[in-house]
Design a protein around this motif. Structure first.
Motif, PDB file in Angstrom:
ATOM      1  N   ASP C   3       7.054   5.253   6.076  1.00  0.00           N
ATOM      2  CA  ASP C   3       7.685   6.562   6.287  1.00  0.00           C
ATOM      3  C   ASP C   3       8.851   6.703   5.318  1.00  0.00           C
ATOM      4  OD1 ASP C   3       6.181   6.826   8.975  1.00  0.00           O
ATOM      5  OD2 ASP C   3       7.278   4.919   9.076  1.00  0.00           O
ATOM      6  N   ALA C   4       8.561   6.988   4.091  1.00  0.00           N
ATOM      7  CA  ALA C   4       9.586   6.958   3.038  1.00  0.00           C
ATOM      8  C   ALA C   4      10.494   8.168   3.112  1.00  0.00           C
ATOM      9  CB  ALA C   4       8.908   6.917   1.686  1.00  0.00           C
ATOM     10  N   GLU C  17      14.645  12.195   9.170  1.00  0.00           N
ATOM     11  CA  GLU C  17      14.728  11.167   8.147  1.00  0.00           C
ATOM     12  C   GLU C  17      16.082  10.469   8.151  1.00  0.00           C
ATOM     13  OE1 GLU C  17      11.815  13.811   6.060  1.00  0.00           O
ATOM     14  OE2 GLU C  17      12.558  13.401   8.069  1.00  0.00           O
ATOM     15  N   THR C  19      18.723   7.888   8.545  1.00  0.00           N
ATOM     16  CA  THR C  19      18.701   6.444   8.790  1.00  0.00           C
ATOM     17  C   THR C  19      20.117   5.971   9.067  1.00  0.00           C
ATOM     18  OG1 THR C  19      18.980   5.981   6.451  1.00  0.00           O
ATOM     19  CG2 THR C  19      16.719   6.081   7.290  1.00  0.00           C
ATOM     20  N   GLY C  20      20.226   4.934   9.911  1.00  0.00           N
ATOM     21  CA  GLY C  20      21.537   4.452  10.337  1.00  0.00           C
ATOM     22  C   GLY C  20      22.428   4.049   9.171  1.00  0.00           C
ATOM     23  N   THR C  21      21.832   3.488   8.117  1.00  0.00           N
ATOM     24  CA  THR C  21      22.660   3.029   7.001  1.00  0.00           C
ATOM     25  C   THR C  21      22.756   4.064   5.891  1.00  0.00           C
ATOM     26  OG1 THR C  21      20.735   2.065   5.943  1.00  0.00           O
ATOM     27  CG2 THR C  21      22.042   0.617   7.351  1.00  0.00           C
ATOM     28  N   LEU C  23      20.490   4.374   3.801  1.00  0.00           N
ATOM     29  CA  LEU C  23      19.508   3.877   2.834  1.00  0.00           C
ATOM     30  C   LEU C  23      18.118   4.061   3.428  1.00  0.00           C
ATOM     31  CD1 LEU C  23      20.698   0.382   1.519  1.00  0.00           C
ATOM     32  CD2 LEU C  23      20.211   2.392   0.140  1.00  0.00           C
ATOM     33  N   ALA C  24      17.161   4.470   2.558  1.00  0.00           N
ATOM     34  CA  ALA C  24      15.786   4.584   3.049  1.00  0.00           C
ATOM     35  C   ALA C  24      15.274   3.231   3.518  1.00  0.00           C
ATOM     36  CB  ALA C  24      14.896   5.113   1.947  1.00  0.00           C
ATOM     37  N   ASN C  25      14.313   3.272   4.451  1.00  0.00           N
ATOM     38  CA  ASN C  25      13.786   2.027   5.022  1.00  0.00           C
ATOM     39  C   ASN C  25      13.273   1.067   3.968  1.00  0.00           C
ATOM     40  OD1 ASN C  25      14.349   2.931   7.564  1.00  0.00           O
ATOM     41  ND2 ASN C  25      12.258   3.561   8.050  1.00  0.00           N
ATOM     42  N   THR C  26      12.433   1.578   3.039  1.00  0.00           N
ATOM     43  CA  THR C  26      11.842   0.665   2.058  1.00  0.00           C
ATOM     44  C   THR C  26      12.893   0.060   1.160  1.00  0.00           C
ATOM     45  OG1 THR C  26      10.896   2.740   1.379  1.00  0.00           O
ATOM     46  CG2 THR C  26       9.427   0.867   1.412  1.00  0.00           C
ATOM     47  N   LEU C  28      16.096  -0.514   1.919  1.00  0.00           N
ATOM     48  CA  LEU C  28      16.840  -1.529   2.672  1.00  0.00           C
ATOM     49  C   LEU C  28      16.002  -2.787   2.831  1.00  0.00           C
ATOM     50  CD1 LEU C  28      19.309  -2.336   4.292  1.00  0.00           C
ATOM     51  CD2 LEU C  28      18.343  -1.172   6.275  1.00  0.00           C
ATOM     52  N   GLY C  29      14.714  -2.571   3.133  1.00  0.00           N
ATOM     53  CA  GLY C  29      13.813  -3.713   3.282  1.00  0.00           C
ATOM     54  C   GLY C  29      13.740  -4.535   2.001  1.00  0.00           C
ATOM     55  N   VAL C  32      16.858  -6.715   1.573  1.00  0.00           N
ATOM     56  CA  VAL C  32      16.845  -7.914   2.421  1.00  0.00           C
ATOM     57  C   VAL C  32      15.888  -8.955   1.825  1.00  0.00           C
ATOM     58  CG1 VAL C  32      16.355  -8.831   4.712  1.00  0.00           C
ATOM     59  CG2 VAL C  32      17.403  -6.578   4.483  1.00  0.00           C
ATOM     60  N   ARG C 177       9.362   5.048  -4.684  1.00  0.00           N
ATOM     61  CA  ARG C 177       8.497   3.890  -4.910  1.00  0.00           C
ATOM     62  C   ARG C 177       8.849   3.207  -6.210  1.00  0.00           C
ATOM     63  NH1 ARG C 177       2.460   4.299  -3.280  1.00  0.00           N
ATOM     64  NH2 ARG C 177       2.733   4.716  -1.079  1.00  0.00           N
TER      65      ARG C 177
END
Lengths: 367, 647, 204
Positions: C3-4, C17, C19-21, C23-26, C28-29, C32, C177
């Motif tokens: 879910d970009a 859309e 997000t807590g931070t 930053l988009a999920n991908t 942030l992922g 990490v 992407r």
């Protein structure tokens, strides 16, 4: 039933059982391998420190146990009590308290701890100590005594499984392995130290009094790790000198004739063992003075003729080995002693009972 | 979050060769699901099966040691048993159970509809299952691992034909663990992004349930701890199969390098194992005491402190290796230091229960048992931090006692507490309370009978990892007691399984909130609908759900609100503003909510890994090719597949 | 892949859309993941550093390293990060043609780097340094080999993006992407800078 009575009912038996178990622990398993019965200065230092810390820990442990039980009983939801507990979110002074107090207790415990660490790490002065080398093998211990005229050792002694030392003398054990990691542990004399390939560790052991102190390998080293045992035999200094003198002599019976033919040619024991010279290092225990030992087979069996004969015939049936291919030429791998009656390769003789007895009688000569 | 985001024009053949799965019920739906709740159940069920298997391995160990010179198992069999018991319990039971609970409850507790990466979530499960099967297939394919769960070199790193451990056991072990590590890291990344990014509006970090906080710390620990052990395992694989000399002492290699890398992972690993349990207990105690967690912020910060400090103590597993007095003093002091935040948590838990109105139902019994047993384990850990004493204790049954007190008395008790606590939410049925209590008491008694005597055995000189012990050592009676205790544990686990079976048939129906809970998962039905919440809640406080039901009077005592679950307008003074929508607000039937669609490709891609694993173990390049093909095909198809299928 | 969150300035973030931070999920992922990869490479770099002084026999670093050559390949890898940045900028402003040029250039530079590694390894092998020669050979080849594997995976990823763009399946809406791929590529470059410094440049 009132809560106080309830508490008493639960707490007393629990404490009694607990205290009983602890007492049993301390009182006295005299098995020769008990860290709670220290028999040397290092082990005593450790034991004193341990009892102090364990005591503190036991008090805290029992307190938390009792508190948990008491709280569970006392604050149990009751029909006759309103179900409206105070919604406490915290208590800063209390929380600071139970952060600082444990930290202080630990800080206090840290002082004797660090002091003991450094004390135990000291090497005994060269002029006072006996030097030995312990080599971890799979699955037995080799002990070497370098030349030390002060103790009557005029040339190197190589033996296995039983480490003789003079009582009351610090012994500097240097340790190495040429295979996997082992650990040298004789609990009544000191804590353990790992024995590694490529790294020389050392440990001081000293026995207050003559006696036998048991040890065992304490780092998993493969198949027969559990059977890799040894003992430290401390004797009065004059008895130690006599022992050392005996070790430096030749074998009790000359190694020639039939026994030499059997061990050197027919069964080729000499590929691994030495029978007639206690200064030589080899792949397997030096057997020149086996007769002076009380145990064999990595310390798992008492030295008795019947068991020794059985061992010579079929060692893997008594201690697990990885030795199926030991009678084959390299690059066949071999860890341990082969059986001479099973898995015999083509062209090799199967050992007869009589031959085994000849060899055993040679090894036990003079006993 | 989870609404439709078509970022690509729909490809004509979805996913190349495979049509998108559509099943929502039945076996096929379980194989292709990306729903975090189903995935949580899969993790939990699989982990419990491995728990029973590892338990049987433990029983076999105890049968062999019930008396001196035992002959139940050969030495080779015994060495495999303790290796697999440890490896299974750590990697196939402890870690996956935490992921099971995390998977099911993190989204519910933070008010989200799913995790950040649903397909990656499923991939993680498949890697876990296939990795576990891969590891156990070794029994039939050339020998199961027998180098210990820690696999010290050079015992495990010498090549197959010159090996100190004959057989392929170490290869299966190293390759299997790398595989499982990949799954763990993907789960960790998923949880971190989910917790940081997908919290409901108003749920600040300091309003999150404590379980979620612990899982966040655990996820970071996992993501950072798995890489060093992966490096160490790769070095073993290279030494065994490609002639490298990493642990070859004659060539200048250092077996101790392995231990440093392994324990750099290994110590954070034990916190990865226990922190979820601490999180579960921190959820149960307040609910069953009917008052909030005592010192929430301190408990959070202790958890974070433990997470940080845990990186600085690894060499306390190496006190006997000859690091020198300065190094061991430093690590000893650091280890003592880490006892402080741990102790703080214990006192805070006791503070939670103190003055409460306790309901001593099964989840609470396990939580209280956790406090007591984990404390004992922590205290024996403190004795380990006393370096000279540790040189007597390490590698003996004393340390076996220590880690079983913290991992069984700690983690397993917490897990069982969590199972009884959350079972109604997941399956919509209660577990039987009387059987639950029997489960608890059998487990408490069996556990202590089994592991308390081990302290004494260790101090009296009994080393660990030994397939037999001699007569005349005075260890016989205690060992027999330990063995009997282990069968009491087995009976307690059997009781649990019976309870599960009975509950499936005739367990009482559980409503949405059978325990009068505090956190958001109890605001949904039991089990929750696929989309979790009809309307994403707006969170006004910590324990927001509780505050919709209760407030406090002037003395701080609990006061129920009229018509529990009503909206803010009827709340009395003192209730926090902005308390959210009640369930049933908005689209009651979830109409118009788009959830991520099921997919084959996590499974397809995961299948590539064991194929590659066998190629590595058997050094067969022909197997590597199909493995790579499957892996890359799965990866590519996954990448071009949209998260949500067109309706 | 997921879910970009649309990363372009033009799109607006509606509440779904958020997000807590921020930053988009991908993204942030990926951060990490890259953090965990630091520890992975750290393990092998530590091994190399430990073993540098323990060489028993066989060629030593000083005897085999060709610093000028490796400097050139390192520079090329560094330049590939520049082209990656240019590729991202191109797709963000919907310039598909420039995007394809720059992403292809990035992949090609990566390939040149890998080619340089292959050449270098062959040279070392001919000078008598293999995996099993000594601990230097073991730790050097495994460390740089794993890095090379990461570069190769990145090249495959970049070429896939290029291929998707040629089939009109990658537009400005998918800039994120590319950004995530860029993060990975830059990381791989940074790791090389560390390796080059620690392994090649800093003497024993």
């Amino acid at each position: 039933m009132s809560t106080a009575k309830h508490r008493r009912r639960l707490a007393v038996p629990a404490l009694a059982v607990g205290a009983g178990l602890l007492l049993a622990a301390c009182s006295g398993n005299e098995n020769g391998q008990n860290s709670l019965t220290p028999r040397g200065p290092a082990a005593r230092d450790i034991d004193t420190l341990f009892r102090l810390v364990a005591g503190v820990a036991a008090v805290i442990g029992i307190a938390v146990l009792v508190a948990t039980v008491v709280v569970a009983v006392r604050y149990r939801q009751r029909r006759d009590r309103p179900d409206a507990p105070r919604q406490v979110h915290g208590n800063t002074p209390l929380e600071i308290g139970w952060t600082v107090v444990p930290a202080l207790i630990l800080a206090v415990l840290a002082v004797p701890t660090v002091r003991t660490i450094f004390t135990l790490a000291e090497e005994p002065p060269a002029s006072e100590r006996l030097d030995v080398v312990a080599v971890g093998k799979q699955w037995w211990w080799e002990f070497q005594y370098p030349r030390q005229p002060r103790f009557g050792i005029d040339r190197r002694i190589v033996t296995s499984t039983e480490l003789h030392i003079p009582a009351g003398v610090p012994v500097n054990v240097r340790m190495i392995s040429d295979n996997v990691i082992h650990s040298f542990w004789v609990p009544e004399l000191n804590g353990k130290k790992d024995v590694m390939p490529g790294r020389r560790n050392r440990l001081t052991i000293e026995a207050d009094r003559p006696g036998t102190y048991l040890g065992q390998c304490a780092e998993y080293c493969g198949l027969a790790h559990a059977d890799m045992r040894f003992r430290v035999i401390a004797s009065r200094p004059d008895a130690f000198r006599a022992w050392a003198a005996g070790q430096q002599r030749g074998p009790n019976r000359p190694w020639r004739g039939e026994v030499q033919q059997l061990t050197a040619q027919k069964y080729q024991c000499v590929n691994c063992h030495v029978f007639d010279d206690s200064s030589k290092v080899a792949l397997a225990p030096n057997l020149t003075h086996l007769a002076t030992r009380t145990t064999f087979a990595g310390g798992t069996y008492a030295l008795r003729r019947a068991d020794l004969v059985r061992w010579i015939l079929d060692a893997p049936s008594m201690v697990p080995m990885q030795s199926k291919d030991c009678r084959k030429p390299p690059p066949a791998t071999c860890v341990g002693m082969p059986s001479y009656v099973r898995n015999t390769p083509k062209g090799q003789p199967v050992m007869t009972r009589r031959d085994a007895e000849v060899i055993a009688d040679y090894l036990l000569a003079g006993r | 979050m989870t609404t439709v985001q078509e970022t690509l024009p729909a490809p004509r053949t979805v996913g190349l060769l495979l049509r998108r799965p559509r099943a929502t019920t039945g076996l096929w739906s379980w194989l292709t699901t990306v729903d975090h709740k189903k995935i949580g159940i899969l993790y939990g069920g699989t982990a419990l099966v491995f728990f029973v298997i590892a338990g049987v391995e433990g029983l076999l160990i105890r049968l062999q040691l019930a008396g001196p010179n035992g002959t139940v198992l050969t030495a080779a069999q015994y060495n495999t048993m303790f290796t697999m018991h440890g490896t299974t319990m750590v990697f196939l039971v402890g870690m996956p159970l935490a992921v099971a609970f995390g998977n099911y409850f993190i989204p519910l507790m933070i008010g989200a509809r799913d995790v950040a990466f649903p397909r990656l979530n499923m991939f993680g499960y498949w890697v876990f299952l296939l990795g576990g099967l891969f590891l156990y297939s070794s029994f039939f394919l050339g020998g199961a691992p027998d180098g210990g769960w820690f696999g010290y070199t050079p015992l495990t790193s010498t090549p197959l034909n010159q090996g100190f451990l004959p057989g392929r056991g170490p290869d299966f072990w190293a390759v299997g663990l790398i595989m499982l590590g990949i799954g763990s890291v993907t789960s960790a990344i998923n949880f971190i992004v989910t917790i940081l990014n997908l919290r409901a509006p108003g749920m600040t970090l300091m309003r999150m349930p404590l379980f979620v906080w612990m899982m966040l710390v655990v996820a970071f620990l996992t993501a950072f701890a798995m890489p060093p052990v992966t490096a160490a395992l790769l070095m073993i694989i290279f030494d065994r199969n490609f002639g490298t000399l990493f642990f070859n002492a004659a060539a200048g290699g250092d077996p101790l390098l392995y231990q440093h890398l392994f324990w750099l992972f290994g110590h954070p690993e034990v916190y990865i194992l226990i922190l979820p349990g601490m999180g579960i207990v921190s959820e149960i105690l307040p609910v069953f005491s009917r008052k909030p967690l005592f010192g929430y912020a301190v408990v959070v910060f202790s958890g974070i402190a433990i997470g940080f400090l845990g990186w600085g103590v690894w060499a306390h597993h190496m006190f006997a290796t000859g690091l020198g007095p300065v190094a061991v003093s430093a690590f000893g002091l650091a280890t003592m230091l880490i006892a402080v935040p741990t102790g703080v948590k214990i006192f805070n838990w006791l503070g939670t229960v103190w003055g409460g109105s306790l309901r001593l139902q099964t989840p609470m019994l396990f939580a209280l048992g956790f406090i007591a047993m984990f404390t004992l384990g922590g205290l024996s850990g403190v004795t380990h931090s006393i370096v000279p004493a540790d040189t007597q204790q390490t590698d003996t049954y004393y340390v076996v006692a220590h880690f079983h007190y913290v991992l069984f008395g700690g983690l397993v008790f917490a897990i069982f507490g969590g199972l009884y606590y959350w079972w109604p939410k997941v399956f919509g049925r209660m577990l039987d309370e009387r059987l639950g209590k029997l489960n608890f008491w059998l487990m408490l008694i069996g556990f202590n009978l089994t592991f308390f005597p081990m302290h004494i055995l260790g101090l009296q000189g009994m080393p660990r990892r030994t397939y037999r012990y001699a007569e005349g050592m005075g260890w016989d009676d205690l060992n027999l007691l330990v063995t009997l205790g282990s069968f009491v544990i087995a009976a307690s686990v059997a009781t649990f399984l019976v309870n599960v079976a009975l509950s499936t048939r005739r367990g009482a129906a559980a409503g949405p909130d059978p325990w009068d809970g505090r956190t958001l998962e109890w605001s949904t039905s039991s089990p929750p609908p696929e989309y979790n919440f009809a309307a994403i809640p707006r969170v006004g406080a910590r324990d927001d759900f509780w505050h919709r039901k209760y407030t406090e009077d002037a003395q701080g005592r609990l006061v129920p609100l009229p018509a529990g679950g009503a909206d803010a307008a009827t709340a009395t003074a003192g209730s926090p503003p902005g308390s959210g929508h009640a369930v049933g607000d908005g689209h009651g039937d979830g109409h118009g909510i788009h959830m991520p669609s099921p997919s084959y490709f996590p499974l397809v891609m995961a299948l590539g890994l064991p194929i590659l694993g066998y190629a590595a173990v058997f050094k067969n390049p022909w197997l590597a090719i199909p493995g790579l093909v499957v892996l890359l095909y799965g990866m590519y198809a996954w990448a071009i597949e949209p998260a949500t299928a067109e309706d | 892949m997921t879910d970009a969150v649309i990363a372009t300035g033009a799109a607006h973030l509606d509440e779904h859309e958020h997000t807590g931070t921020g930053l988009a999920n991908t993204k942030l992922g990926m951060w990490v993941f890259l953090a965990s990869e630091c520890l992975f490479f750290g393990g092998f770099i530590s091994a190399y550093l430990l073993y540098r002084g323990r060489i028993v026999e066989g060629p030593t670093p000083r005897e085999v390293y060709n610093i000028p050559f490796t400097s050139v390949t390192s520079f090329i890898l560094l330049m590939s990060s520049l082209t990656m940045v240019l590729a991202l900028a191109a797709i963000q402003r919907a310039d598909d043609r420039r995007f394809r040029i720059w992403i292809l250039a990035t992949a090609l530079f990566g390939l040149v780097f890998i080619g340089g590694q292959v050449y270098e390894f062959t040279e070392f092998y001919q000078e008598g340094l293999a995996l099993s020669t000594n601990v230097f050979g073991s730790s050097f080849f495994v460390l740089t080999g794993l890095h090379g594997a990461h570069v190769t995976a990145g090249i495959v990823w970049l070429l896939s993006l290029w291929a998707m763009s040629t089939q009109q399946k990658l537009g400005a809406a998918d800039a994120e992407r590319v950004e995530v791929a860029g993060l990975y590529w830059h990381f791989v470059d940074v790791v090389w800078i560390v390796i080059f410094t620690v392994v090649y440049l800093i003497p024993t």
